[in-house]
Design a protein around this motif. Structure first.
Motif, short mmCIF file in Angstrom:
data_model
loop_
_atom_site.label_atom_id
_atom_site.label_comp_id
_atom_site.label_asym_id
_atom_site.label_seq_id
_atom_site.Cartn_x
_atom_site.Cartn_y
_atom_site.Cartn_z
N UNK A 172 0.46 -1.19 -0.03
CA UNK A 172 0.31 -0.57 0.27
C UNK A 172 0.81 1.33 -0.26
N UNK A 173 1.87 1.34 1.08
CA UNK A 173 2.57 2.36 0.59
C UNK A 173 3.48 2.43 -0.65
N UNK A 174 4.36 1.35 -0.89
CA UNK A 174 4.92 1.63 -1.67
C UNK A 174 4.01 2.01 -2.89
N UNK A 175 2.98 2.07 -3.72
CA UNK A 175 1.37 2.10 -3.73
C UNK A 175 1.46 3.50 -4.04
N UNK A 224 15.66 -8.76 3.78
CA UNK A 224 14.67 -8.70 3.02
C UNK A 224 13.64 -7.52 2.23
N UNK A 225 13.79 -6.88 3.63
CA UNK A 225 12.94 -5.55 3.23
C UNK A 225 14.11 -4.49 1.74
N UNK A 226 15.48 -4.87 2.09
CA UNK A 226 16.56 -3.74 0.97
C UNK A 226 16.59 -4.63 -0.71
N UNK A 240 14.28 -2.98 -3.18
CA UNK A 240 15.04 -2.27 -4.53
C UNK A 240 14.75 -3.27 -5.71
N UNK A 241 14.16 -4.25 -5.83
CA UNK A 241 14.19 -5.29 -6.88
C UNK A 241 12.36 -4.41 -7.70
N UNK A 242 11.51 -4.16 -6.18
CA UNK A 242 10.51 -3.43 -7.22
C UNK A 242 10.95 -2.37 -7.78
N UNK A 243 11.95 -1.92 -6.94
CA UNK A 243 12.00 -0.55 -8.14
C UNK A 243 12.64 -0.39 -8.70
N UNK A 244 13.62 -0.97 -9.06
CA UNK A 244 13.95 -1.53 -10.74
C UNK A 244 13.29 -2.02 -11.28
N UNK A 245 11.84 -3.24 -11.59
CA UNK A 245 11.21 -3.27 -11.90
C UNK A 245 10.60 -1.96 -12.47
N UNK A 246 9.63 -1.44 -11.76
CA UNK A 246 9.06 -0.44 -11.59
C UNK A 246 9.73 0.54 -12.92
N UNK A 247 11.18 1.15 -12.86
CA UNK A 247 12.01 1.53 -13.18
C UNK A 247 11.73 1.20 -15.19
N UNK A 248 11.91 0.01 -14.74
CA UNK A 248 12.41 -0.85 -16.62
C UNK A 248 11.08 -0.83 -17.23
N UNK A 249 9.56 -0.54 -16.48
CA UNK A 249 8.33 -0.65 -17.12
C UNK A 249 8.26 1.09 -17.74
N UNK A 250 8.54 1.79 -16.86
CA UNK A 250 8.16 3.37 -17.25
C UNK A 250 9.32 3.54 -18.03
N UNK A 251 10.58 3.18 -17.45
CA UNK A 251 11.49 3.75 -19.31
C UNK A 251 11.00 2.85 -20.46
N UNK A 252 10.51 1.41 -20.34
CA UNK A 252 9.71 1.30 -21.80
C UNK A 252 8.13 2.27 -22.24
N UNK A 253 7.03 2.75 -21.28
CA UNK A 253 6.31 3.36 -21.32
C UNK A 253 6.48 4.38 -22.30
N UNK A 254 8.14 5.06 -22.13
CA UNK A 254 8.48 6.32 -22.20
C UNK A 254 8.51 5.98 -23.45
N UNK A 255 9.26 5.30 -23.30
CA UNK A 255 9.82 5.03 -25.46
C UNK A 255 9.25 4.79 -26.36
N UNK A 256 8.05 4.05 -25.72
CA UNK A 256 6.08 3.54 -26.74
C UNK A 256 5.82 4.80 -27.12
N UNK A 257 5.89 6.26 -25.93
CA UNK A 257 4.82 6.89 -26.37
C UNK A 257 5.99 7.55 -27.07
#
Length: 267
Positions: free
Chosen positions: A44-47, A110-112, A116-133
């Motif tokens: 919830x907090x990350x979202x 576990x938290x770190x 970190x993985x969640x943030x990396x996945x989000x950055x990759x998805x966001x970067x793909x969106x920017x390229x597609x846009x």
């Protein structure tokens, strides 16, 4: 969650985990449930952070605001698990000082790792969106330029055809009739295909044959369009009217006369 729960069970009960099935039946579900609620709080907090700071340029701010989550959620969750097991002596557990250290270390690791993985996945998805846009905007710009070009050339072409037809009516009515027939074929194709993005090469070539007859009436021997197209490419797709636009621009922006004949090759 299964891995985290297993790790905490091992910290609390050690080798008993492999010989006492009551730990799996009682302790494992308790730790898993509290751990799930902890994970849900992270989620919830990350979202919330992603919604409030979605941009790639806000990554540093998101990461900074995620740092307190270990102290506010993960560590209290680990301490709560150990406190509950110690308070109610679940499976005979008694608090050991070492257990706190290892449990908090597992929670921090576990938290770190997963934040970190969640943030990396989000950055990759966001970067793909920017390229597609960017690619989508580029396609829109190209389509707009193409549409604007068609709107400019078609009226210019029609105006020239009417001038030619007007001259033929008074000079050669039979030729004027043939010219009008070819003009109707050309504009039938224009009206039918102007809105579509793509046509087959065969359709475009057939159209160019009719278009060529109109141009030959206007320019005679001053213009010669030569086509050498391999039939195997007939089903290939290309932008609608692109050949007509190219030929029309050749005629529009160059000198076409018997003294300086224009030869256009399509191959």
């Amino acid at each position: 969650m299964p891995f985290i729960t297993y790790s905490l069970c091992y910290i609390l009960f050690g080798e008993r985990l492999f010989s006492d099935w009551n730990i799996w039946l009682v302790s494992y579900p308790i730790i898993y449930t509290i751990g799930y609620l902890s994970w849900r709080s992270h989620y919830v907090y990350d979202n919330y952070l992603i919604t409030k700071y979605p941009g790639l340029d806000q990554t540093r701010k998101r990461v900074f605001l995620k740092l307190p989550i270990n102290l506010l959620v993960m560590s209290p969750s680990v301490l709560l698990i150990i406190y509950i097991f110690h308070l109610f002596h679940i499976q005979g557990y008694i608090l050991q000082q070492e257990d706190l250290k290892y449990a908090l270390l597992v929670g921090l690791t576990v938290n770190v790792l997963f934040e970190s993985l969640w943030e990396v996945i989000y950055i990759i998805d966001k970067y793909k969106e920017v390229i597609e846009e960017k690619e989508f905007i580029k396609q829109l710009q190209l389509q707009q330029e193409f549409d604007n070009l068609k709107q400019k050339v078609n009226p210019h072409f029609l105006f020239n055809c009417f001038n030619t037809l007007s001259s033929l009516i008074s000079e050669d009515k039979d030729q004027a009739e043939k010219f009008l027939d070819e003009l109707s074929k050309v504009y039938r194709y224009l009206l039918r295909n102007n809105e579509s993005g793509m046509s087959t090469l065969e359709q475009e070539i057939l159209f160019i044959h009719s278009f060529n007859k109109l141009l030959k009436t206007r320019f005679g021997q001053a213009l010669d369009i030569q086509m050498e197209i391999t039939p195997t490419y007939n089903d290939s797709q290309l932008p609608t009217l692109c050949l007509q636009l190219l030929i029309e621009n050749v005629v529009k922006h160059n000198i076409v006369s018997r003294q300086m004949p224009m030869i256009v090759k399509i191959y």
